[in-house]
Design an enzyme around this catalytic site. Structure first.
Site, mmCIF file in Angstrom:
data_model
loop_
_atom_site.group_PDB
_atom_site.id
_atom_site.type_symbol
_atom_site.label_atom_id
_atom_site.label_comp_id
_atom_site.label_asym_id
_atom_site.label_seq_id
_atom_site.Cartn_x
_atom_site.Cartn_y
_atom_site.Cartn_z
ATOM 1 N N HIS A 11 0.835 -1.217 0.000
ATOM 2 C CA HIS A 11 0.000 0.000 0.000
ATOM 3 C C HIS A 11 0.862 1.257 0.000
ATOM 4 O O HIS A 11 0.645 2.177 -0.802
ATOM 5 C CB HIS A 11 -0.903 -0.032 1.235
ATOM 6 C CG HIS A 11 -1.718 1.216 1.438
ATOM 7 N ND1 HIS A 11 -3.045 1.314 1.069
ATOM 8 C CD2 HIS A 11 -1.402 2.413 1.978
ATOM 9 C CE1 HIS A 11 -3.506 2.513 1.371
ATOM 10 N NE2 HIS A 11 -2.539 3.201 1.932
ATOM 11 N N GLU A 12 1.846 1.301 0.887
ATOM 12 C CA GLU A 12 2.652 2.522 1.002
ATOM 13 C C GLU A 12 3.517 2.736 -0.238
ATOM 14 O O GLU A 12 3.740 3.866 -0.668
ATOM 15 C CB GLU A 12 3.511 2.465 2.272
ATOM 16 C CG GLU A 12 2.722 2.377 3.560
ATOM 17 C CD GLU A 12 1.739 3.539 3.765
ATOM 18 O OE1 GLU A 12 2.012 4.644 3.272
ATOM 19 O OE2 GLU A 12 0.694 3.326 4.422
ATOM 20 N N HIS A 66 1.642 4.631 -2.705
ATOM 21 C CA HIS A 66 1.686 6.091 -2.496
ATOM 22 C C HIS A 66 2.978 6.668 -3.044
ATOM 23 O O HIS A 66 2.977 7.709 -3.701
ATOM 24 C CB HIS A 66 1.606 6.429 -1.011
ATOM 25 C CG HIS A 66 0.230 6.312 -0.438
ATOM 26 N ND1 HIS A 66 -0.893 6.790 -1.054
ATOM 27 C CD2 HIS A 66 -0.186 5.756 0.731
ATOM 28 C CE1 HIS A 66 -1.958 6.534 -0.306
ATOM 29 N NE2 HIS A 66 -1.568 5.906 0.779
ATOM 30 N N HIS A 68 -5.422 7.360 -2.160
ATOM 31 C CA HIS A 68 -6.371 6.420 -1.588
ATOM 32 C C HIS A 68 -7.603 6.294 -2.473
ATOM 33 O O HIS A 68 -7.974 7.197 -3.213
ATOM 34 C CB HIS A 68 -6.821 6.884 -0.201
ATOM 35 C CG HIS A 68 -5.800 6.633 0.859
ATOM 36 N ND1 HIS A 68 -5.643 7.455 1.961
ATOM 37 C CD2 HIS A 68 -4.881 5.647 1.011
ATOM 38 C CE1 HIS A 68 -4.668 6.987 2.724
ATOM 39 N NE2 HIS A 68 -4.191 5.898 2.183
#
Lengths: 425, 124
Positions: free
Chosen positions: A139-140, A143, A149
């Protein structure tokens, strides 16, 4: 490789993921380096395990986008593109403070670093408790790559942690989102083919199953046509999946399949190997005791080497061998080249639009059971060969003609390289 | 190097786990919503903010309700605008610290139609 970022706002920099107007949205390099900070390792898992999990997380992204990632333990810190670290409360010189166990578990900076809250209970992928470090890392990294998101069900970029399902992977929409920033995976293949296996269903009836393979350099992918993606975890090294054949740069594959014959051959250079499907390894010798590999000139008289590619036409019982601008039609029953050959590829397979043709040095001639069609690959493009069915619908099409070229990545999706250091994962 | 070492070596012990302050009141909720981009930051209390006795400034009710409503919608909660138990529970769930600053992107066009039903997802 990046434009300088705008100065931070007066309240301190925010881990901004919305691209500022005119700002840089994506990395420009194709290989990015990363490092788990020595002083920023978690106290909960062994350092090697943390690094392995992070390496896998980066690899999962590189499997779906034209970027790859390598761990760099040697370069000066300022030269490392993405630095990762664990911390509690005030940590690692970061302006954002972690809040302790619960709520915020990590944050990341677009095109920058990743911090994990070590007050959280991070666990390895095999655990069904705690917070999966792998899932959070994927997930990170999203980013860092520039993804915001989303609340779309199934997305890895949902802001809240969802306890791990038995399997989690990057789904179609996540892949397309990151490819919108970085493009699709492109590149030529050494060869592509469908591999046929006989199986019995639950009623004992014999079924034919096929698997699609793409080969490039020393690795390969199994492509799942029904799912429009490669098998999870691919590419893998040729030497791990195919035993006894050259471990890189295969020229061609042919499946010679008649009522009486079922023979599979790999070609490289001036040699060829026969592969035993039942034993999953190359034959070491034929029925007469002659050893493999054999010379192409002996097994297929009149065929030159090295080859560009080849495919077997089951209806005509001919193997078409391709080299440069020529094609050779080899009769498998008479074991010789047909009289009128070699011929120009453009004569045997004329372009529907004459200038829209690979002309020479085809990378791969591939018969697809999923599409019931023959395709010629060259570079990033493919040309579909006119089939009998096409001609039934449009009688003006030339026999064995080539439709105008299309992009391989728009029919076979997400066939992406990974960094060679992660091929063995 | 650390400036002080205790005799009993307790300084080498890992710090006890700190717990995040639960979000349980409108002020904390406003802070949460501001932090993650659902609401503007509340106005500061003014020059007396530095004083420990400065009053906590509460959120403006209509603005907070609107922000709560937006948050509830994307979290599939009844969009009441009230800080009910389910909404507070959603705010207290583990989450990424990056703000949700972007509006939802349009969904990607679906994959080309497959001819056969998809099997269950295989393990890697």
């Amino acid at each position: 490789f990046l434009r300088p970022p705008p100065p931070p706002p007066p309240g301190g920099p925010q881990p901004e993921v919305a691209a500022p107007r005119g700002g840089t949205r994506a990395f420009a390099k194709r290989t990015l380096s990363w490092r788990l900070l020595g002083e920023g390792a978690s106290g909960q898992l062994a350092v090697d395990e943390q690094r392995h999990i992070l390496r896998l997380a980066f690899r999962m992204w590189s499997e779906v986008m034209p970027l790859d990632f390598r761990e760099d333990l040697a370069a000066p810190g300022a030269a490392v593109d993405i630095k990762l670290g664990f911390g509690r409360g005030r940590h690692l010189g970061c302006p954002r403070v972690f809040d302790g166990s619960g709520q915020e578990f990590a944050h990341a900076w677009r095109l920058g670093d990743i911090h994990f809250d070590d007050d959280e209970h991070f666990t390895p992928p095999t655990s069904d408790t705690g917070i999966s470090l792998l899932k959070v890392a994927v997930h990170e990294i999203g980013h860092v790559l520039g993804l915001p998101h989303t609340y779309r069900t199934g997305s890895i970029m949902q802001p809240n942690y969802i306890p791990q399902e038995p399997v989690f992977e990057l789904d179609w929409s996540d892949r397309k989102a990151v490819q919108k920033l970085y493009g699709s995976c492109e590149g030529s293949f050494d060869t592509a083919f469908d591999w046929i296996r006989k199986e019995r269903n639950q009623h004992g009836a014999v079924m034919m199953r096929f698997s699609t393979y793409f080969f490039r350099n020393s690795w390969y992918w199994l492509y799942e046509n029904r799912n429009n993606r490669t098998r999870y975890g691919d590419p893998i090294q040729i030497l791990r999946g195919w035993h006894g054949i050259p471990t890189q740069n295969i020229d061609a594959f042919v499946h010679l399949w008649t009522w009486r014959r079922d023979e599979r051959y790999f070609f490289k250079g001036n040699q060829y190997w026969r592969y035993d499907s039942d034993k999953d390894q190359a034959y070491t010798e034929d029925e007469q005791g002659r050893s493999y590999p054999k010379l192409i000139s002996e097994g297929f008289p009149g065929i030159p080497s090295p080859l560009d590619t080849a495919f077997y036409d089951r209806r005509k019982q001919l193997i078409y061998f391709f080299k440069e601008s020529l094609v050779f039609a080899f009769d498998v029953n008479r074991n010789q080249v047909l009289d009128s050959y070699p011929m120009k590829i453009t004569e045997v397979f004329p372009g529907i639009e004459p200038e829209n043709h690979p002309f020479r040095n085809i990378d791969s001639a591939y018969y697809s059971y999923a599409h019931n069609a023959i395709f010629f690959f060259k570079g990033n493009a493919y040309w579909k060969v006119v089939s009998d069915r096409d001609r039934q619908q449009h009688s003006w099409l030339p026999s064995n003609g080539l439709f105008p070229k299309q992009s391989i990545s728009e029919r076979w999706f997400d066939i992406c390289d990974v960094h060679t250091s992660t091929l063995n994962m | 190097e650390p400036l002080f070492h205790s005799r009993d070596r307790s300084d080498l012990e890992p710090a006890p786990l700190r717990r995040a302050q639960p979000i349980a009141d409108p002020v904390a909720a406003q802070r949460f919503l501001s932090k993650y981009g659902w609401a503007a930051a509340p106005p500061g209390p003014g020059p007396r903010a530095a004083s420990p006795h400065a009053p906590r400034v509460g959120p403006r009710a209509p603005a907070l309700a609107e922000a709560v409503r937006r948050f509830q919608k994307v979290n599939a909660l009844p969009a009441s605008g009230r800080l009910d138990a389910a909404t507070l529970a959603a705010m207290n769930r583990p989450r990424c610290g990056v703000p949700d600053t972007r509006p939802l992107p349009p969904p990607a066009p679906g994959p080309p139609p497959s001819r056969l039903p998809r099997p269950a997802r295989p393990k890697r």
